[in-house]
Design an enzyme around this catalytic site. Structure first.
Site, PDB file in Angstrom:
ATOM      1  N   CYS A   1       0.816  -1.233   0.000  1.00  0.00           N
ATOM      2  CA  CYS A   1       0.000   0.000   0.000  1.00  0.00           C
ATOM      3  C   CYS A   1       0.844   1.275   0.000  1.00  0.00           C
ATOM      4  O   CYS A   1       0.539   2.235  -0.730  1.00  0.00           O
ATOM      5  CB  CYS A   1      -0.932   0.009   1.203  1.00  0.00           C
ATOM      6  SG  CYS A   1      -0.172  -0.591   2.718  1.00  0.00           S
TER       7      CYS A   1
ATOM      8  N   HIS B   1      -3.073   6.103   4.875  1.00  0.00           N
ATOM      9  CA  HIS B   1      -1.625   6.222   5.073  1.00  0.00           C
ATOM     10  C   HIS B   1      -1.171   7.596   4.554  1.00  0.00           C
ATOM     11  O   HIS B   1      -1.600   8.041   3.475  1.00  0.00           O
ATOM     12  CB  HIS B   1      -0.870   5.152   4.273  1.00  0.00           C
ATOM     13  CG  HIS B   1      -0.947   3.772   4.852  1.00  0.00           C
ATOM     14  ND1 HIS B   1      -1.619   3.459   6.002  1.00  0.00           N
ATOM     15  CD2 HIS B   1      -0.370   2.599   4.430  1.00  0.00           C
ATOM     16  CE1 HIS B   1      -1.482   2.160   6.260  1.00  0.00           C
ATOM     17  NE2 HIS B   1      -0.732   1.615   5.316  1.00  0.00           N
TER      18      HIS B   1
END
Ligand code: NAP
Ligand code: 3JN
Length: 347
Positions: free
Chosen positions: A129, A249
């Site tokens: 990710c 994130h």
């Protein structure tokens, strides 16, 4: 491949449930869908987007008749079952690190290296990710101005570590409020010997340490970036950090471009026109990306673009994305969409 028989392995997990949601939301051309997980979940019913599904146990026979199999049940399950799925005629889109660095397995972010998809021999790897949002944001800059060096620090949400880590942050927050003893069993790494509280804390470790002193998460970012860009000599260094954020994130990134005399406005211009990127950069109105506002969104948000006052080619960026969507499930589903387009054009 106009109507597709799909299987999701790890369908009860944080990533697997998002894969199913995205397939339904984007009206992927499904003929059938099979949801697979461990023996523990077999027979369990889950409801996604108002539809009920029954979970089956993942085993080699479950892949009979499957065209595309999404794997997100951990690297060991991919190592055990991906080839079994391919043997039965499926194309595997693997969300784990099991095959990412295998030379002839494409590691794909459609906005960056779609062409690599055509080389697949049955397995396609979905990057980590933190890598996906970074390379997708950098690609338009790299294409226009060249890229010499990246130094990145991540601020990663707990959902990246699965449903147990989300539960741990929530229960520790309750424990703090009721002044009960804090129980830490999952983070920084469930398999590790030592665990630390994540509520009201910051943990500079994601995944296990390598003997180099880097963590495996940091090494994934460094190695996957070089492979996706096809730049084995690119200088990349990463520090990965876990924060008490549920989803989204963030990354603070320093980059050196090849070209001289690039300005912040030049960087803004290429980002404004880039696929999947939303520029949020206006200090007058305090506009910049934040994870709370990226959750549930498909795009990658970029802001805080600054030129290094002491280095003509150096820039800072702040990049935020939903780690379960563009960082995992959405990127996998986009790979499948492109795959169907390619295979349909060949038929
Ligand atoms: P999670 O929430 O903990 O879910 C794990 C899933 O794996 C569950 O569906 C679980 O099923 C299933 N599973 C566990 N053991 C199994 C077995 N023996 N056979 C079949 N299924 C089994 O984890 P997650 O966050 O969704 O992540 C899953 C994997 O996806 C990770 O291990 C990682 O490899 C990958 N991932 C990739 C990214 C990325 O950056 N692209 C991000 C996060 C995760 P039960 O409910 O039955 O236990
Ligand atoms: O911690 C995060 O924010 C991302 C985690 C990803 C992850 C978690 C467990 C195993 C991975 C991954 O995708 O790299 C793996 C793995 O497959 O190695």
């Amino acid at each position: 491949m106009s109507k597709v028989n799909v299987a999701i392995i790890g369908a009860t997990g944080a990533v697997g449930t998002k894969i199913l949601e995205k397939l339904l939301e984007r009206k992927f051309p499904l003929n059938s869908i099979k949801l697979l997980a461990s023996k523990r979940s077999a027979g369990k019913e889950i409801e996604i987007s108002g539809q009920k599904f029954t979970i089956e146990e993942a085993n080699p026979e479950a892949f009979e008749g499957i065209d595309i199999a999404f794997f997100s049940a951990g690297g060991n399950i991919s190592e055990m079952l991906a080839e079994e799925a391919v043997k039965r005629g499926a194309v595997v889109i693997d969300n784990t690190s099991a095959f990412r660095m295998v030379e002839d397995i494409p590691l794909v972010v459609p906005e960056v290296n779609l062409d690599a998809l055509r080389q697949h021999k049955g397995i396609i790897a979905n990057p980590n990710c933190s890598t996906i949002q970074m390379v997708a944001a950098l690609e338009p800059i790299r294409e226009k101005f060249g890229l010499k060096r990246i130094v990145v620090s991540t601020y990663q949400a707990v959902s990246g570590a699965g449903v147990e880590a989300i539960d741990e942050l929530e229960s520790q927050s309750d424990q703090l409020q009721s002044r009960a003893e804090i129980e830490a069993q999952i983070l920084p790494s469930a398999a590790g010997k030592k665990h630390y509280p994540i509520a009201f804390n910051v943990i500079p470790q994601i995944d296990a340490f390598d003997e180099s002193g880097y963590t495996l998460e940091e090494l994934k970012m460094m190695n996957e970036t070089k492979k996706i860009f096809g730049m084995p000599n690119l200088q990349v260094s990463a520090t990965c950090v876990r924060l008490p954020v549920v989803t989204g994130h963030s990354e603070s990134l320093y980059l050196e471009v090849e070209d001289e005399n690039v300005t912040v406005e030049d960087i803004h211009e290429v980002l404004r026109g880039a696929e999947s990127i939303v520029l949020q950069d206006d200090i007058q109105t305090q506009t910049y990306p934040m994870p709370l506002f990226a959750e549930g969104k498909d795009e990658i948000f970029v802001g805080r673009v600054r030129k290094d006052p002491d280095h003509a080619n150096g820039f800072h960026l702040w990049i935020v994305a939903d780690n379960l969507l563009k960082g995992a499930a959405l990127n996998s589903v986009q790979i499948a969409e492109r795959l169907v387009e390619i295979e349909t054009s060949i038929d």
